[in-house]
Design a protein around this motif. Structure first.
Motif, PDB file in Angstrom:
ATOM      1  N   ALA A 182       2.955   4.300  21.577  1.00 14.73           N
ATOM      2  CA  ALA A 182       1.883   4.469  22.686  1.00 14.73           C
ATOM      3  C   ALA A 182       1.066   4.426  23.650  1.00 14.73           C
ATOM      4  O   ALA A 182       1.301   4.328  24.634  1.00 14.73           O
ATOM      5  N   ALA A 183       0.678   3.040  23.228  1.00 11.73           N
ATOM      6  CA  ALA A 183       0.374   2.316  23.730  1.00 11.73           C
ATOM      7  C   ALA A 183       1.044   1.948  24.992  1.00 11.73           C
ATOM      8  O   ALA A 183       0.378   2.023  26.018  1.00 11.73           O
ATOM      9  N   ASP A 184       2.015   1.641  24.711  1.00 11.52           N
ATOM     10  CA  ASP A 184       3.427   1.631  25.766  1.00 11.52           C
ATOM     11  C   ASP A 184       3.442   2.631  26.958  1.00 11.52           C
ATOM     12  O   ASP A 184       3.771   2.402  27.566  1.00 11.52           O
ATOM     13  N   ALA A 185       3.474   4.327  26.238  1.00 12.50           N
ATOM     14  CA  ALA A 185       3.560   5.333  27.139  1.00 12.50           C
ATOM     15  C   ALA A 185       2.972   5.077  28.477  1.00 12.50           C
ATOM     16  O   ALA A 185       3.163   5.880  29.186  1.00 12.50           O
ATOM     17  N   LEU A 186       0.954   5.220  27.597  1.00  5.96           N
ATOM     18  CA  LEU A 186       0.402   4.947  28.686  1.00  5.96           C
ATOM     19  C   LEU A 186       0.462   3.848  29.958  1.00  5.96           C
ATOM     20  O   LEU A 186       0.373   4.511  30.907  1.00  5.96           O
ATOM     21  N   LEU A 187       0.480   3.182  29.555  1.00  7.09           N
ATOM     22  CA  LEU A 187       0.662   1.603  30.525  1.00  7.09           C
ATOM     23  C   LEU A 187       2.322   1.882  31.633  1.00  7.09           C
ATOM     24  O   LEU A 187       1.918   2.483  32.199  1.00  7.09           O
ATOM     25  N   GLU A 188       3.020   2.554  30.917  1.00  3.53           N
ATOM     26  CA  GLU A 188       4.263   2.658  31.294  1.00  3.53           C
ATOM     27  C   GLU A 188       3.857   3.485  32.054  1.00  3.53           C
ATOM     28  O   GLU A 188       3.996   3.150  33.626  1.00  3.53           O
ATOM     29  N   ALA A 189       2.920   4.581  31.728  1.00  2.33           N
ATOM     30  CA  ALA A 189       2.573   5.727  33.204  1.00  2.33           C
ATOM     31  C   ALA A 189       1.178   4.852  33.751  1.00  2.33           C
ATOM     32  O   ALA A 189       1.418   6.296  34.917  1.00  2.33           O
ATOM     33  N   GLY A 190       1.300   4.069  33.570  1.00  2.00           N
ATOM     34  CA  GLY A 190      -0.052   3.751  34.723  1.00  2.00           C
ATOM     35  C   GLY A 190      -1.799   4.358  34.699  1.00  2.00           C
ATOM     36  O   GLY A 190      -2.186   3.995  35.372  1.00  2.00           O
ATOM     37  N   THR A 191      -1.426   5.260  33.859  1.00  2.00           N
ATOM     38  CA  THR A 191      -2.678   5.539  33.183  1.00  2.00           C
ATOM     39  C   THR A 191      -3.705   5.690  31.755  1.00  2.00           C
ATOM     40  O   THR A 191      -2.807   5.717  31.023  1.00  2.00           O
ATOM     41  N   GLY A 192      -4.677   5.833  32.072  1.00  7.97           N
ATOM     42  CA  GLY A 192      -5.547   5.800  30.556  1.00  7.97           C
ATOM     43  C   GLY A 192      -4.975   4.387  29.611  1.00  7.97           C
ATOM     44  O   GLY A 192      -4.934   4.219  28.751  1.00  7.97           O
ATOM     45  N   THR A 193      -5.766   3.334  30.659  1.00  5.31           N
ATOM     46  CA  THR A 193      -5.673   1.884  30.023  1.00  5.31           C
ATOM     47  C   THR A 193      -6.719   1.963  28.951  1.00  5.31           C
ATOM     48  O   THR A 193      -6.404   1.465  27.659  1.00  5.31           O
ATOM     49  N   PRO A 194      -7.630   2.302  29.406  1.00  4.67           N
ATOM     50  CA  PRO A 194      -8.697   2.243  27.884  1.00  4.67           C
ATOM     51  C   PRO A 194      -8.322   3.248  26.344  1.00  4.67           C
ATOM     52  O   PRO A 194      -8.544   3.496  25.407  1.00  4.67           O
ATOM     53  N   ARG A 195      -7.441   4.269  26.608  1.00  6.59           N
ATOM     54  CA  ARG A 195      -6.949   4.749  25.541  1.00  6.59           C
ATOM     55  C   ARG A 195      -5.527   4.373  25.190  1.00  6.59           C
ATOM     56  O   ARG A 195      -5.454   3.969  24.018  1.00  6.59           O
ATOM     57  N   ALA A 196      -4.781   3.186  25.776  1.00  2.00           N
ATOM     58  CA  ALA A 196      -4.069   2.546  25.122  1.00  2.00           C
ATOM     59  C   ALA A 196      -4.846   0.999  24.771  1.00  2.00           C
ATOM     60  O   ALA A 196      -4.035   0.608  23.672  1.00  2.00           O
ATOM     61  N   ARG A 197      -5.860   0.808  25.138  1.00  2.00           N
ATOM     62  CA  ARG A 197      -6.530  -0.725  24.640  1.00  2.00           C
ATOM     63  C   ARG A 197      -6.780   0.121  23.214  1.00  2.00           C
ATOM     64  O   ARG A 197      -7.245  -0.913  21.858  1.00  2.00           O
TER      65      ARG A 197
END
Length: 373
Positions: free
Chosen positions: A204-219
């Protein structure tokens, strides 16, 4: 040692015959006496070496030895009724009864009595001595039969002991295999749930980081992965405790499991009177609840999950239910983790005499476990 004793006994018997009879010679009764002793000696020597032969040759040599001894003893009884005559014939009859079949041994004994009867009727007519000789020969034959049965019982006892040892070794191997299988299941459960859940969060974190959005959610997902790693260590300790039959009460374990469901709403309801369960049953219930909550987290995150435990008087039923859903963020998180969770649980349940079923209807997914107690 055995050969020396046998030869010494034979020498004593021959000496006794020569001392209590007219003696050996080359004419008349002395020659007949010598022939009887020679035949008896040959039979005695054959009998002595019989114990060193295999079964195939032992029957032949025992028959020859028994026949020679009872014949020589019967003739000697007719010529000079001395105790040595019964000694020679008795050894032959006893050996035949031990080594040969009962029918063959009885035939040899009867032949010895018949030879003595014919000789007594034609030579010395000492029927009293013949009666004592015949009774002694029959008694020694019966003693040989008793010895034969004793040896057979010893052989059967040794065979039974060997079979018992083989069965015990097989049971030990089976128990060791069962224990290894049990440990393998527990290791799988710990790895499947802890590492599988960590993979879900990292994906899930990788998907968010790859999309370039949702850094707080990735963390948040990374922190969640760390927390799951710590939980995995706790699970490993719990598995070791279960293997040592030193696990905490089942109710406490299930409450902690539901509380650990975090953002996903999960409730635990216990029906009936909780009671201590066998270690394997309690561990199977815990693993089933763990599998159900883990699947709900992967396949329907954020959906409510209900865990019901029903204690009946002779069984326990467990039901985990959650609405069907899809994984968050459009990623294939539901594909993470192992594929052996449900089959492994079903195997556990079967080994304990229970059943495990899983399936879904139009709106809900359910996992149901039933175990006898």
């Amino acid at each position: 040692m055995r050969l020396g004793v046998s030869l010494a006994a034979l020498g004593g018997i021959v000496y006794g015959i020569n001392a209590h009879t007219p003696g050996f010679g080359l004419h008349g009764q002395a020659l007949a006496l010598l022939i009887c002793v020679v035949v008896a000696c040959l039979g005695w020597l054959v009998r002595t070496v019989t114990v060193y032969l295999d079964n195939q040759h032992r029957t032949l040599t025992a028959t020859a030895a028994g026949g020679a001894l009872v014949t020589a003893g019967g003739l000697l009884m007719s010529i000079a009724p001395v105790p040595a005559a019964l000694a020679l014939a008795g050894v032959g009859a006893f050996t035949a009864a031990v080594e040969l079949t009962p029918a063959l041994a009885t035939t040899l004994t009867a032949a010895g009595v018949l030879v003595a009867a014919v000789g007594t009727a034609t030579i010395n007519h000492q029927w009293v001595a013949f009666a004592g000789y015949s009774a002694g020969l029959v008694a020694l034959t019966l003693a040989g039969f008793n010895r034969r049965q004793y040896k057979q019982r010893l052989v059967q006892a040794e065979q039974l002991l060997t079979q018992t040892r083989i069965a015990a070794a097989a049971d030990t191997r089976a128990a060791a295999l069962d224990e290894r299988t049990r440990i393998a299941r527990d290791i799988h459960d710990v790895l499947a749930h802890s590492l599988g859940a960590v993979a879900v969060q990292l994906d899930a974190a990788d998907a968010l980081l790859e999309a370039g959005t949702g850094t707080p959610r990735a963390r948040h997902h990374v922190q969640r992965a760390r927390h799951l790693t710590v939980d995995g260590l706790t699970e490993a300790r719990r598995a070791v405790g279960a293997l040592r039959n030193d696990a905490p009460p089942l109710g406490d374990q299930l409450s902690a499991l539901v509380a650990d469901h975090h953002n996903d709403a999960a409730t635990l309801t216990i029906f009936g009177e909780p009671r201590p369960l066998p270690a394997n049953a309690a561990l199977t219930i815990y693993r089933t609840a763990q599998e159900g909550l883990s699947n709900a987290r992967k396949h329907a995150p954020g959906q409510p999950v209900t865990l019901h435990v029903h204690y009946h008087h002779d069984n326990v039923a467990v039901t985990i239910t959650n609405p069907t859903g899809t994984t968050a963020d459009g990623s294939a998180l539901g594909a993470t983790g192992g594929s052996y969770g449900l089959p492994g649980l079903a195997e556990r349940a079967t080994l304990l005499g229970g059943t495990l079923t899983a399936g879904q209807d139009a709106t809900n997914w359910s996992l149901q476990l039933w175990l006898p107690t």
